[in-house]
Design an enzyme around this catalytic site. Sequence first.
Site, PDB file in Angstrom:
ATOM      1  N   THR A  94      -7.006  11.429   4.005  1.00  0.00           N
ATOM      2  CA  THR A  94      -6.443  10.571   2.966  1.00  0.00           C
ATOM      3  C   THR A  94      -7.633  10.119   2.127  1.00  0.00           C
ATOM      4  OG1 THR A  94      -6.673   8.492   4.157  1.00  0.00           O
ATOM      5  CG2 THR A  94      -4.599   9.673   4.471  1.00  0.00           C
ATOM      6  N   TYR A 139     -16.490   4.722  14.112  1.00  0.00           N
ATOM      7  CA  TYR A 139     -15.157   4.159  13.860  1.00  0.00           C
ATOM      8  C   TYR A 139     -14.809   3.048  14.866  1.00  0.00           C
ATOM      9  CZ  TYR A 139     -10.671   3.627  11.792  1.00  0.00           C
ATOM     10  OH  TYR A 139      -9.604   3.071  11.124  1.00  0.00           O
ATOM     11  N   ASP A 170      -3.127  -6.581  -7.206  1.00  0.00           N
ATOM     12  CA  ASP A 170      -3.924  -6.817  -6.006  1.00  0.00           C
ATOM     13  C   ASP A 170      -3.098  -7.521  -4.921  1.00  0.00           C
ATOM     14  OD1 ASP A 170      -5.786  -7.359  -4.128  1.00  0.00           O
ATOM     15  OD2 ASP A 170      -7.026  -8.674  -5.377  1.00  0.00           O
ATOM     16  N   GLY A 186      -1.030   8.223   1.110  1.00  0.00           N
ATOM     17  CA  GLY A 186      -1.276   8.226   2.559  1.00  0.00           C
ATOM     18  C   GLY A 186      -0.103   7.757   3.393  1.00  0.00           C
ATOM     19  N   TYR A 187      -0.430   6.958   4.411  1.00  0.00           N
ATOM     20  CA  TYR A 187       0.600   6.516   5.365  1.00  0.00           C
ATOM     21  C   TYR A 187       1.627   5.582   4.726  1.00  0.00           C
ATOM     22  CZ  TYR A 187      -1.335   8.775   9.474  1.00  0.00           C
ATOM     23  OH  TYR A 187      -1.722   9.718  10.388  1.00  0.00           O
ATOM     24  N   LEU A 233      -2.376  -1.238   3.699  1.00  0.00           N
ATOM     25  CA  LEU A 233      -3.458  -1.317   2.703  1.00  0.00           C
ATOM     26  C   LEU A 233      -4.726  -0.707   3.284  1.00  0.00           C
ATOM     27  CD1 LEU A 233      -3.223  -4.985   1.351  1.00  0.00           C
ATOM     28  CD2 LEU A 233      -2.212  -2.919   0.396  1.00  0.00           C
ATOM     29  N   GLY A 246       0.848  -1.200   0.000  1.00  0.00           N
ATOM     30  CA  GLY A 246       0.000   0.000   0.000  1.00  0.00           C
ATOM     31  C   GLY A 246       0.876   1.240   0.000  1.00  0.00           C
TER      32      GLY A 246
HETATM   33  P1  NAD Z   1      -4.768   5.341   1.475  1.00  0.00           P
HETATM   34  O1  NAD Z   1      -6.069   5.119   0.788  1.00  0.00           O
HETATM   35  O2  NAD Z   1      -4.112   6.668   1.326  1.00  0.00           O
HETATM   36  O3  NAD Z   1      -3.693   4.247   0.962  1.00  0.00           O
HETATM   37  C1  NAD Z   1      -4.030   2.927   0.700  1.00  0.00           C
HETATM   38  C2  NAD Z   1      -2.949   2.248  -0.114  1.00  0.00           C
HETATM   39  O4  NAD Z   1      -3.348   0.885  -0.328  1.00  0.00           O
HETATM   40  C3  NAD Z   1      -2.712   2.837  -1.519  1.00  0.00           C
HETATM   41  O5  NAD Z   1      -1.331   2.795  -1.818  1.00  0.00           O
HETATM   42  C4  NAD Z   1      -3.447   1.873  -2.450  1.00  0.00           C
HETATM   43  O6  NAD Z   1      -2.888   1.803  -3.761  1.00  0.00           O
HETATM   44  C5  NAD Z   1      -3.189   0.568  -1.707  1.00  0.00           C
HETATM   45  N1  NAD Z   1      -4.145  -0.488  -2.027  1.00  0.00           N
HETATM   46  C6  NAD Z   1      -5.490  -0.495  -1.852  1.00  0.00           C
HETATM   47  N2  NAD Z   1      -6.004  -1.679  -2.240  1.00  0.00           N
HETATM   48  C7  NAD Z   1      -4.957  -2.434  -2.643  1.00  0.00           C
HETATM   49  C8  NAD Z   1      -4.830  -3.741  -3.154  1.00  0.00           C
HETATM   50  N3  NAD Z   1      -5.882  -4.540  -3.308  1.00  0.00           N
HETATM   51  N4  NAD Z   1      -3.589  -4.162  -3.504  1.00  0.00           N
HETATM   52  C9  NAD Z   1      -2.496  -3.377  -3.378  1.00  0.00           C
HETATM   53  N5  NAD Z   1      -2.554  -2.131  -2.863  1.00  0.00           N
HETATM   54  C10 NAD Z   1      -3.771  -1.677  -2.522  1.00  0.00           C
HETATM   55  O7  NAD Z   1      -5.000   4.923   2.974  1.00  0.00           O
HETATM   56  P2  NAD Z   1      -4.391   5.427   4.376  1.00  0.00           P
HETATM   57  O8  NAD Z   1      -5.374   6.363   4.976  1.00  0.00           O
HETATM   58  O9  NAD Z   1      -2.971   5.810   4.249  1.00  0.00           O
HETATM   59  O10 NAD Z   1      -4.525   4.078   5.223  1.00  0.00           O
HETATM   60  C11 NAD Z   1      -3.472   3.153   5.382  1.00  0.00           C
HETATM   61  C12 NAD Z   1      -3.615   2.497   6.742  1.00  0.00           C
HETATM   62  O11 NAD Z   1      -3.506   3.503   7.756  1.00  0.00           O
HETATM   63  C13 NAD Z   1      -4.966   1.807   6.955  1.00  0.00           C
HETATM   64  O12 NAD Z   1      -4.780   0.648   7.728  1.00  0.00           O
HETATM   65  C14 NAD Z   1      -5.732   2.841   7.772  1.00  0.00           C
HETATM   66  O13 NAD Z   1      -6.754   2.273   8.562  1.00  0.00           O
HETATM   67  C15 NAD Z   1      -4.609   3.395   8.628  1.00  0.00           C
HETATM   68  N6  NAD Z   1      -4.890   4.707   9.240  1.00  0.00           N
HETATM   69  C16 NAD Z   1      -5.392   5.742   8.511  1.00  0.00           C
HETATM   70  C17 NAD Z   1      -5.683   6.941   9.159  1.00  0.00           C
HETATM   71  C18 NAD Z   1      -6.256   8.125   8.413  1.00  0.00           C
HETATM   72  O14 NAD Z   1      -6.774   9.031   9.047  1.00  0.00           O
HETATM   73  N7  NAD Z   1      -6.164   8.161   7.113  1.00  0.00           N
HETATM   74  C19 NAD Z   1      -5.422   7.088  10.534  1.00  0.00           C
HETATM   75  C20 NAD Z   1      -4.861   6.038  11.223  1.00  0.00           C
HETATM   76  C21 NAD Z   1      -4.602   4.836  10.574  1.00  0.00           C
END
Ligand code: NAD
Length: 390
Positions: free
Chosen positions: A269, A233, A110, A51-52, A138, A47
């Site tokens: 994000t 949440y 995927d 984002g993160y 992810l 992933g």
């Molecule tokens: P994001 O949507 O920015 O990033 C998701 C990533 O996953 C992307 O790189 C996307 O290409 C990849 N991805 C999605 N489906 C995929 C698949 N089937 N195969 C390969 N890659 C795939 O999300 P984010 O907000 O950075 O979240 C990442 C993690 O951080 C999650 O576990 C989320 O719960 C956690 N998180 C997010 C927040 C927030 O506020 N955004 C806060 C705390 C924790």
Amino acid sequence: MIIKPRVKDFICLTSHPEGCKENVRRQIEYVKSQPKVELGKRVLVLGASTGYGLASRICATYASGASTIGVIFDKPAHGKRTATAGWYNTAAFEEFAKNDGYYAKTINGDAFSQAIKEKTIELIKKDLGKIDMVVYSLAAPRRTTADGTMYSSVLKTVDKPFTAKTLNLKTNELTEATLPPATPEEVEATIKVMGGEDWADWMHALKAADVLTENACTVAYSYIGSKITYPIYYEGTIGAAKQHLYKTAETLRQEGFNAIISVNKALVTQSSSAIPIVPLYVAVMYRVMKDKNVHEGTIEQMYRLWHEYLSQPQPKVDDEHRIRIDDLEMSDDVQNTIFEYWDKVTTENLTQYADVDGYWNDFYNLFGFGFDNVDYDADVNPEVNLDLVE
Ligand code: NAD
């Protein structure tokens, strides 16, 4: 092509290649300006394109000098459609990383599938030998398991409907949103998609292929958040999936893996903007944290994770063995002010109690828009080459 943002609901249908590059460049500059961190030198980021996950890859490379393999799920430009932001981000990241002398390769597909796991293992064996660190970041709407069943995650409560203030992202007005409870099948499906099963599958596959170093660590991300968002949440379907993620971490540790959960701050994000009520909470939280000078973005959060926690022999964890880089968001001082503002905020006083501009700025930045040093009237080629692993 002249690319302008086309926002539909909580997503932007277009992305800007130069703006995405600027977004990545700024994150790299931030990490370059910080002290180096002694941590994993061969890092797999699942992933890795937004984002993160993207911020993690940037920290691994620029704070610790790591070689990285990223797994992403993104689309190139096609006809009049721009590529996804993750595509442009990854192309930019690889260009910067390679120019700076770092190994960086990306697999697009995927991550839930066996085929991508095998392809990744093959690449590790060929290029890096073993991996020191696996970042699981992810965030996906659906997952197809090995038996061909497709599960879709839902953002609902688990018992009774929940009504709260929400920000109408089209009109910038406050309205009320009611979230219905999920069926038991929907809860299960959300756990399948966002729980820990696939994380464990990855770790087992990497171990079975003997591509993990002896002290390899793995980190997965979670969110807990404020009492305001608990029903949707923490106590909702996504919270149930995160509970499963914590149990998976525990099981992985019992199996001998160094598996860590990091609870991160809420940020704009592509995933978080899809959750009703959360954008208003985020806008109020941004106002409070910026006013108190404790606001961080994804890159500051990830750098702190690398620098203050993951690189320590015994990182500080809570009683459920989780790293809490959401500490600033969750401090009593910040939360109490958020509660106060949340009660007061209305459409009329929105900008006083909520940083709606900050929210939108972060939202546009995700897609490469809103950077003052990018010329959005210039003709740009949306077709950006990304040298993917075939
Ligand atoms: P994001 O949507 O920015 O990033 C998701 C990533 O996953 C992307 O790189 C996307 O290409 C990849 N991805 C999605 N489906 C995929 C698949 N089937 N195969 C390969 N890659 C795939 O999300 P984010 O907000 O950075 O979240 C990442 C993690 O951080 C999650 O576990 C989320 O719960 C956690 N998180 C997010 C927040 C927030 O506020 N955004 C806060 C705390 C924790």
